[in-house]
Structures are given as C-alpha cells and as structure tokens.
Design a protein around this motif. Structure first.
Motif, PDB file in Angstrom:
ATOM      1  N   GLU A 112       2.036  73.776  53.883  1.00 57.08           N
ATOM      2  CA  GLU A 112       1.533  75.010  54.475  1.00 57.08           C
ATOM      3  C   GLU A 112       2.046  75.177  55.902  1.00 57.08           C
ATOM      4  O   GLU A 112       2.374  76.282  56.334  1.00 57.08           O
ATOM      5  CB  GLU A 112       0.000  75.011  54.453  1.00 57.08           C
ATOM      6  N   GLU A 143      -0.113  68.808  51.023  1.00 59.01           N
ATOM      7  CA  GLU A 143      -0.483  70.224  50.925  1.00 59.01           C
ATOM      8  C   GLU A 143      -0.530  70.861  52.310  1.00 59.01           C
ATOM      9  O   GLU A 143       0.001  71.960  52.522  1.00 59.01           O
ATOM     10  CB  GLU A 143      -1.847  70.352  50.246  1.00 59.01           C
ATOM     11  N   TYR A 178      12.588  81.630  50.415  1.00 59.42           N
ATOM     12  CA  TYR A 178      11.323  81.068  49.949  1.00 59.42           C
ATOM     13  C   TYR A 178      11.564  80.085  48.803  1.00 59.42           C
ATOM     14  O   TYR A 178      12.378  80.351  47.907  1.00 59.42           O
ATOM     15  CB  TYR A 178      10.376  82.169  49.472  1.00 59.42           C
ATOM     16  N   THR A 210      13.829  84.642  47.301  1.00 58.69           N
ATOM     17  CA  THR A 210      13.503  83.328  46.752  1.00 58.69           C
ATOM     18  C   THR A 210      14.781  82.573  46.384  1.00 58.69           C
ATOM     19  O   THR A 210      15.808  83.177  46.058  1.00 58.69           O
ATOM     20  CB  THR A 210      12.626  83.456  45.489  1.00 58.69           C
ATOM     21  N   HIS A 225       6.655  76.879  46.080  1.00 61.13           N
ATOM     22  CA  HIS A 225       5.527  77.196  46.951  1.00 61.13           C
ATOM     23  C   HIS A 225       4.854  78.470  46.452  1.00 61.13           C
ATOM     24  O   HIS A 225       5.486  79.333  45.849  1.00 61.13           O
ATOM     25  CB  HIS A 225       6.005  77.375  48.393  1.00 61.13           C
ATOM     26  N   VAL A 226       3.551  78.582  46.713  1.00 54.18           N
ATOM     27  CA  VAL A 226       2.798  79.728  46.210  1.00 54.18           C
ATOM     28  C   VAL A 226       3.347  81.039  46.768  1.00 54.18           C
ATOM     29  O   VAL A 226       3.331  82.075  46.075  1.00 54.18           O
ATOM     30  CB  VAL A 226       1.294  79.576  46.557  1.00 54.18           C
ATOM     31  N   SER A 227       3.862  81.040  47.999  1.00 53.64           N
ATOM     32  CA  SER A 227       4.422  82.272  48.562  1.00 53.64           C
ATOM     33  C   SER A 227       5.685  82.686  47.817  1.00 53.64           C
ATOM     34  O   SER A 227       5.921  83.874  47.595  1.00 53.64           O
ATOM     35  CB  SER A 227       4.738  82.078  50.049  1.00 53.64           C
ATOM     36  N   GLN A 244       6.311  81.998  44.652  1.00 53.29           N
ATOM     37  CA  GLN A 244       5.869  82.496  43.348  1.00 53.29           C
ATOM     38  C   GLN A 244       5.335  83.920  43.462  1.00 53.29           C
ATOM     39  O   GLN A 244       5.549  84.750  42.584  1.00 53.29           O
ATOM     40  CB  GLN A 244       4.793  81.551  42.793  1.00 53.29           C
ATOM     41  N   GLN A 245       4.658  84.204  44.562  1.00 52.27           N
ATOM     42  CA  GLN A 245       4.143  85.557  44.794  1.00 52.27           C
ATOM     43  C   GLN A 245       5.287  86.541  44.978  1.00 52.27           C
ATOM     44  O   GLN A 245       5.260  87.661  44.448  1.00 52.27           O
ATOM     45  CB  GLN A 245       3.228  85.555  46.018  1.00 52.27           C
ATOM     46  N   SER A 285      10.678  78.472  45.397  1.00 54.38           N
ATOM     47  CA  SER A 285       9.949  78.907  44.199  1.00 54.38           C
ATOM     48  C   SER A 285       8.834  77.935  43.834  1.00 54.38           C
ATOM     49  O   SER A 285       7.996  78.247  42.979  1.00 54.38           O
ATOM     50  CB  SER A 285      10.918  79.046  43.024  1.00 54.38           C
TER      51      SER A 285
END
Length: 308
Positions: free
Chosen positions: A159, A155, A237, A205, A241-243, A245-246, A239
C-alpha cells in the motif's frame, strides 16, 4: 555476461533493463535490521537486496555507576542515523523498514525523531511517516526474509509503494462524476486526447504490455512514449494490486486531462452526420446534372454504345 538482440527496443523495456542494471535506481524500499551493536542498511528491489552500510559498535554490559553502556548505545544509534541520512534518497524510497528483536528499533526510532527535530534534518522530519517498525530476530541482512514473510507487513508495504498510483486512480474516479470531460478511458478516447496534447497523467496496467497480441503491445507502448514526449506523466499499475485490478475494469487504460474536451462520442456522431450530409449533397447534384442533359443527345449516345 550475455547479450540480447532485438529488432526494436521500445522505451518500456529499456526502462526495465536500466532498472535491472542499476538496482539502486529502482529500489523503492530501504530496510535497517539491527540488534545491539550490529545493524545493516539495505536497499531492496523486486529481485535483489543491496547492503549499503554495515554498522558495528561494541556495547559494554550495563554496570552500576557506569555510563559506558548508554554512551555506546548513543554512538550506535548515531551511526545508524548518519547511514540512513547518507544512503536513503527519500525522493525515490517510499518505505523504510526498521526491524529488530526487542525494543532496539523503538529506541532508535525515538532517537531519530528527537535528533531530527533538534538538528532540523528535513529528510527525516518530512518523511517520518515512511518508517515502518517490525520484528526481526537479528541484525544480519538475511533477517529480512522474516520481515517479508509477514503478511501484515507485506500488505502495508504494498500500500505504501502504491500510494501515488492509488491517489491518482482515486482522483480519476472522482473526476468521472464531478468533471467527466477531463476523465477519459478506453484506448480510442485516450489516443484522441493525446493527439490534442491534452493528457496530464496516463494510467495504464502492465497487463497491456504483456498481451499475446504484438499489435496490441506496440500500440500501447507507442501511446506511453507519445504521452511522455508531450510532457505528460505515466503511471504503470501492477495487475496484482487491487488498484490495477480496478483499472482493468475500465479497459486497463485511462487519462486525466489538462483541460476539458467535448464528448468524443458526440464529436464522432457530428462528424458522421456531416459526412452523410455531404454525400447527400453530392448525390443530389449528380441527379440535377443528369436532369440537365439534352434527351436527344442521350439517345444518340445510347445508339453509339450499341454499335449502330
């Protein structure tokens, strides 16, 4: 060996092939696994681990009244120090894992900090935050499996690797509120901004490059290539990773502009209103032309059309 043939190679897939053929170019993680007297420095990509240096130093046991043990440890730490300095390109590497059992990694990290300050080695001083200390059972390269099986390390690693992308996305989100005329999202608006050479950073993305619709894939690839040709930066980005998805919640594509642009929606409305005014003027002029026609001439024309 094998060969792959396609009618058209776009830049996105050419970049991926180049990264696959040159693992060092795509490596974003370096790792040093160590135990007393043995260390391996590796570069890690998504698909392969490359051992760049193997350090072996004989370390005698501690003996009362003898300094051989401490001297050998210093030679060992120095060899690792030089290997990292020689093989790790901190402009590309986003994270360096230092792994060992016991306190070997901690002692080496302390040695690295002290020596870098004393020698003024800027690569270590400026990138010390990229080092992550973790546990491994030995100094062989296969011990990395233990490191990557630790969810907490993975994790933090993710990041660290996505830090630049996350920073750009956070900047975009702030601009939506504070400077909306420089923050566009949605393919049509981003494409129009690119036509005006206004894009500073394109955020997109990887889902859009894997679309089942070929036309969708092509138009997004062409947009990325065009932005790069115009001097803009592109950030892709994941897909997963949380960024990513955002960003997918904002259609998967967004852009930070070099300079403000008027609201494109308003421009479209104004253009449509202008077209309607022109069409109304044309119809009015046609009606006026009809009113100016001589009634007798129109009667004669109608009789001729009926065959009389």
């Amino acid at each position: 060996q094998f060969s792959i043939e396609k009618e058209c190679w776009d830049q996105i897939f050419l970049d991926r092939i180049e990264e696959a053929c040159d693992p060092e170019r795509s490596a974003e993680v370096a790792a040093v696994v160590m135990q007393p007297g043995l260390a391996n420095l590796c570069l890690v990509t998504g698909s392969i681990t490359v051992v760049k240096a193997k350090i072996e130093v004989t370390i005698p046991k501690k003996r009362t009244g003898s300094s051989n043990h401490s001297k050998a440890l210093k030679r060992f730490y120095e060899a690792i120090y030089q290997a990292v300095l020689r093989h790790v390109d901190f402009d590309r590497i986003k994270c360096v894992l230092a792994a060992s059992s016991g306190y070997v990694k901690d002692d080496w990290f302390k040695y690295m900090l002290e020596q870098s300050v004393r020698r003024d080695d800027r690569p270590f001083i400026e990138n010390k935050s990229k080092f992550v200390l973790c546990k491994a059972s030995c100094g062989h390269s296969f011990a990395l499996e233990e490191v990557f099986s630790d969810p907490a390390i993975m994790e933090r690693l993710q990041e660290t690797k996505m830090a630049k992308e996350v920073e750009a996305l956070n900047r975009f989100m702030r601009m939506i509120d504070l400077d909306p005329e420089r923050a566009f999202y949605g393919f049509n608006h981003v494409e129009q901004a690119n036509e005006q050479f206004a894009i500073e950073t394109l955020l997109i993305t990887d889902d859009l490059f894997r679309s089942s619709d070929i036309a969708t894939r092509k138009k997004h690839v062409q947009l990325v290539e065009s932005v790069r040709e115009n001097g803009g930066k592109t950030l892709i980005y994941s897909s997963l990773h949380v960024s990513g998805q955002q960003l997918n919640q904002l259609s998967g594509i967004a852009a930070i502009l070099r300079y403000p642009l008027p609201d494109l929606d308003q421009l479209e409305i104004d253009a449509a209103a202008y077209d309607n005014e022109e069409s109304d003027d044309d119809s009015e002029s046609d009606e006026n032309d009809e009113d100016d026609v001589d009634p007798e001439w129109r009667i004669q024309e109608d009789i001729a059309d009926m065959g009389f």
